[in-house]
Write an enzyme that holds these catalytic residues in place. Structure first.
Site, PDB file in Angstrom:
ATOM      1  NE  ARG A   1      29.975  45.707  28.735  1.00  0.00           N
ATOM      2  CZ  ARG A   1      28.693  45.901  29.072  1.00  0.00           C
ATOM      3  NH1 ARG A   1      28.397  46.818  29.964  1.00  0.00           N
ATOM      4  NH2 ARG A   1      27.733  45.196  28.544  1.00  0.00           N
TER       5      ARG A   1
ATOM      6  N   GLY B   1      24.212  40.910  23.082  1.00  0.00           N
ATOM      7  CA  GLY B   1      23.192  39.906  23.417  1.00  0.00           C
ATOM      8  C   GLY B   1      23.362  38.669  22.555  1.00  0.00           C
TER       9      GLY B   1
ATOM     10  CE  LYS C   1      33.878  31.187  44.597  1.00  0.00           C
ATOM     11  NZ  LYS C   1      34.267  29.978  43.975  1.00  0.00           N
TER      12      LYS C   1
ATOM     13  CG  HIS D   1      35.270   7.363  59.336  1.00  0.00           C
ATOM     14  ND1 HIS D   1      35.287   6.081  59.828  1.00  0.00           N
ATOM     15  CD2 HIS D   1      34.072   7.514  58.724  1.00  0.00           C
ATOM     16  CE1 HIS D   1      34.175   5.454  59.497  1.00  0.00           C
ATOM     17  NE2 HIS D   1      33.409   6.306  58.827  1.00  0.00           N
TER      18      HIS D   1
ATOM     19  CE  LYS E   1      37.360  34.912  36.789  1.00  0.00           C
ATOM     20  NZ  LYS E   1      36.490  34.289  37.811  1.00  0.00           N
TER      21      LYS E   1
HETATM   22  C1  AGP Z   1      37.340  29.842  41.644  1.00  0.00           C
HETATM   23  O1  AGP Z   1      36.648  30.713  42.520  1.00  0.00           O
HETATM   24  C2  AGP Z   1      38.817  30.068  41.684  1.00  0.00           C
HETATM   25  N1  AGP Z   1      39.117  31.386  41.282  1.00  0.00           N
HETATM   26  C3  AGP Z   1      39.624  28.987  40.970  1.00  0.00           C
HETATM   27  O2  AGP Z   1      39.488  27.814  41.717  1.00  0.00           O
HETATM   28  C4  AGP Z   1      39.198  28.635  39.527  1.00  0.00           C
HETATM   29  O3  AGP Z   1      37.937  27.993  39.533  1.00  0.00           O
HETATM   30  C5  AGP Z   1      40.246  27.667  38.943  1.00  0.00           C
HETATM   31  O4  AGP Z   1      41.485  28.327  38.895  1.00  0.00           O
HETATM   32  C6  AGP Z   1      39.872  27.162  37.532  1.00  0.00           C
HETATM   33  O5  AGP Z   1      39.829  28.259  36.655  1.00  0.00           O
HETATM   34  P1  AGP Z   1      39.178  28.021  35.191  1.00  0.00           P
HETATM   35  O6  AGP Z   1      37.745  27.644  35.432  1.00  0.00           O
HETATM   36  O7  AGP Z   1      39.338  29.322  34.487  1.00  0.00           O
HETATM   37  O8  AGP Z   1      39.940  26.895  34.547  1.00  0.00           O
END
Ligand code: AGP
Length: 606
Positions: A27, A99, A483, A502, A601
């Protein structure tokens, strides 16, 4: 979200708590702690960092107790630190909390007036001290008394020093279960913590208080009346339990969006119905004399910033420039006095965004950050920081973080407009009331999942797809395209609909899928013209628009209608469809939707 574990029985409580908390690590957290009864006294050990850090601290303590509570903290109010970690203790009790206490500032002032001294920056410490204040020897009465005062969402697990071996817990808008063993019982915020020990559990309902000893569990309702609970049996394995029964974290987080938006918005909505960022230490006149706002971010966060630009310029008439951080930091930007920078980041650790922040600060431009991870680098280095309260976002594809980021864009734009005199308080109140009401429209949009899934499954063999939109729908189209690309590996592009002619329209041929975003009523006629251009070249068009928008159905191949009220908030509904489209397309194509290839991530490298 924080993790809670409680245990009372014949095992070593500290060991059960650490194991239970380790099953909640997914989590996300930044500190941890436990309290146990040791020689009939409350004994508490806490540590910033990982459970391993807490374990190291515990090595120097001989703990044999059979009763205790433990917690992993995902910081919302207050940086990650030993002091801010749970449990929070008084001479009478030890408490852990999951929470957000929304009125903790007021309660804290009241308690300070009664002589209480606060050590931490957390809302939780306020709850612990309020229950301490209410305690006259009856734990349940004290808890009930305190919860009449506390506002917000919370699950508590509490040990009272003069009730050794017993755990008291309460649930209000934050899940909590009591799990049933043989001669032992458990409390947890989430099933994975205790699945190894038992599958039998009570799910506490709103306002219910449980009194848990090794031999029995009694549950009473908000009015103190006893409640006969039905034993439920968990059928999930640990991994399924971590996803709350969803197949993947991404779809779980898509469904968490109404709660995430509410948790982020509610603490910033003043009792007067106007925006109030004072709890984030944002000066009420911060934007009053700003000449230009630079919004800087990456990926999804940048798409949220693009919506922010449209809102700031429309409502506050403030010039805004949006940059992807990786470009901003190398284009020798013109940063002059009077400007402000806004850095948006879910992780708060994106290297390009952090570098852009530092560049602005070096140039003397103050930086306000919108971040989801407390204590992260961007949060710490910004001059001002407004946290989103989406909870940990586990899936690589950002969904709920985007929704809470744009929610704050709406609120900041209104705050900015009020400071610059471009919006009346009456108009601001009405606007924010509609924004708040949109949370329910988001819930309704989630109910379109089956329709969206059916369309997405049709994309299984698609190699190229286009998203088009105008105005804020163009920013939305960009997010939808990202996405889809990142989780299904389908090549897609997003274009401003007026730009197709264009050049890009050369790519449209028979059955090329085009998803047209049309949440803005005033731009609908123009969008219909662009859709007809696409249809005339053989494109296959899915139109995403409002329920009551007048559309000649012959102009598109499929239409998805959203419960849009004020179309200013159309993107909050439109993005749900695009997130689900990407998710279901990824599943249809057998991709690893939570951990897509090549992606991380948090991109902490250039
Ligand atoms: C979003 O789906 C992606 N994983 C990626 O574009 C992400 O938003 C970007 O790397 C920025 O990350 P942050 O918001 O942690 O700075």
């Amino acid at each position: 979200m924080c993790g809670i574990v409680g245990y009372t029985g014949m095992k070593n409580a500290a060991q059960v708590l650490l194991e239970g908390l380790s099953n909640l690590e997914y989590r996300g957290y930044d500190s941890a702690g436990i309290s146990v009864f040791e020689n009939n006294a409350l004994y508490t050990v806490k540590a910033k960092g990982r459970l391993a850090d807490l374990g190291k601290k515990l090595e120097s303590h001989v703990l044999t107790s059979g009763c205790g509570i433990g917690h992993t903290r995902w910081a919302t109010h207050g940086e990650p630190s030993d002091t801010n970690a749970h449990p929070h203790i008084t001479t009478k009790l030890s408490l852990v909390h999951n929470g957000i206490i929304e009125n903790y500032n007021q309660v804290k002032e009241f308690l300070q007036g009664k002589g209480y001294v606060f050590e931490s920056q957390t809302d939780t410490e306020t709850a612990a001290k309020l229950i301490d204040y209410c305690y006259q020897g009856d734990p349940e009465a004290a808890i009930r008394e305190a919860t009449k005062i506390l506002e917000g969402a919370y699950a508590f697990c509490i040990l009272f020093a003069d009730h050794p071996g017993t755990i008291y817990c309460l649930r209000k808008d934050s899940p909590l279960i009591v799990a049933l063993g043989e001669g032992e019982n458990f409390v947890a915020s989430d099933m994975p913590a205790i699945l190894r020990f038992t599958r039998n559990y009570y799910l506490l309902e709103e306002g219910e208080i449980a009194c848990v000893t090794p031999e029995k569990v009694t549950v009473t309702g908000p009015d103190g009346s006893p409640i006969e609970k039905k034993v439920q049996v968990a059928s999930w394995n640990v991994e399924q339990a971590q996803k709350g029964g969803f197949d993947h974290f991404m779809i779980k987080e898509i469904y968490e969006q109404p709660t995430a938006i509410h948790s982020t918005m509610h603490p910033r909505l003043g009792h007067d119905g106007l925006p109030d960022f004072s709890a984030s230490d944002i000066p009420g006149d911060l934007f009053q004399n700003v000449t230009k706002l630079n919004i800087i971010a990456c990926g999804t966060a940048m798409h949220a910033g693009m919506l922010g630009k449209a809102l700031m310029e429309k409502l506050a008439r403030l010039p805004v420039e949006v940059d992807m951080a990786s470009e901003f930091r190398y284009r020798d930007p013109i940063l002059t006095q009077g400007q402000m920078a806004l850095v948006i980041s879910q992780s708060g650790e994106t290297a390009d965004s952090l570098a852009a922040l530092r560049l602005c600060k070096q140039a003397g431009v103050p930086v306000i950050a919108i971040v989801n991870v407390a204590g992260s680098s961007i949060a710490r280095e910004a001059d001002y920081c407004i946290y989103t309260y989406a909870g940990p976002e586990i899936a690589v594809a950002s969904t709920k973080a985007y929704s809470v980021q744009i929610n704050l864009m709406y609120m900041l734009a209104v705050s900015c407009a009020l400071q610059r005199g471009t919006m009346t308080e009456e108009a601001a109140r009405a606007y924010l009331a509609e924004l708040y009401a949109t949370i329910d429209r988001v819930r309704q949009t989630l109910d379109l999942a089956d329709t969206i899934k059916e369309y997405a499954q049709g994309l299984k063999e698609v190699s190229d797809l286009f998203f088009i939109g105008r105005g804020i729908d163009y920013a939305l189209a960009l997010e939808g395209s990202l996405k889809l690309k990142e989780v299904s590996y389908i090549h897609s592009e997003a274009y401003a609909a007026g730009e197709l002619k264009h050049g890009p329209i050369a790519l449209i041929s028979n059955n090329v899928p085009v998803i047209a975003m049309a949440t803005q009523r005033d731009l609908l006629p123009k969008m219909i013209s662009n859709i007809k251009e696409v249809k005339a070249r053989g494109g296959h068009v899915l139109l995403i628009t409002g329920e009551d928008y007048e559309v000649d159905l012959s102009c598109c191949d499929q239409i998805m209608r959203l419960p849009i009220g004020d179309d200013a908030f159309g993107p909050m509904l439109g993005v749900i469809v695009l997130q689900m489209l990407a998710y279901f397309a990824s599943i249809a194509r057998g991709c690893d939707v939570d951990k897509p290839r090549n992606l991380a991530k948090s991109v902490t490298v250039e």
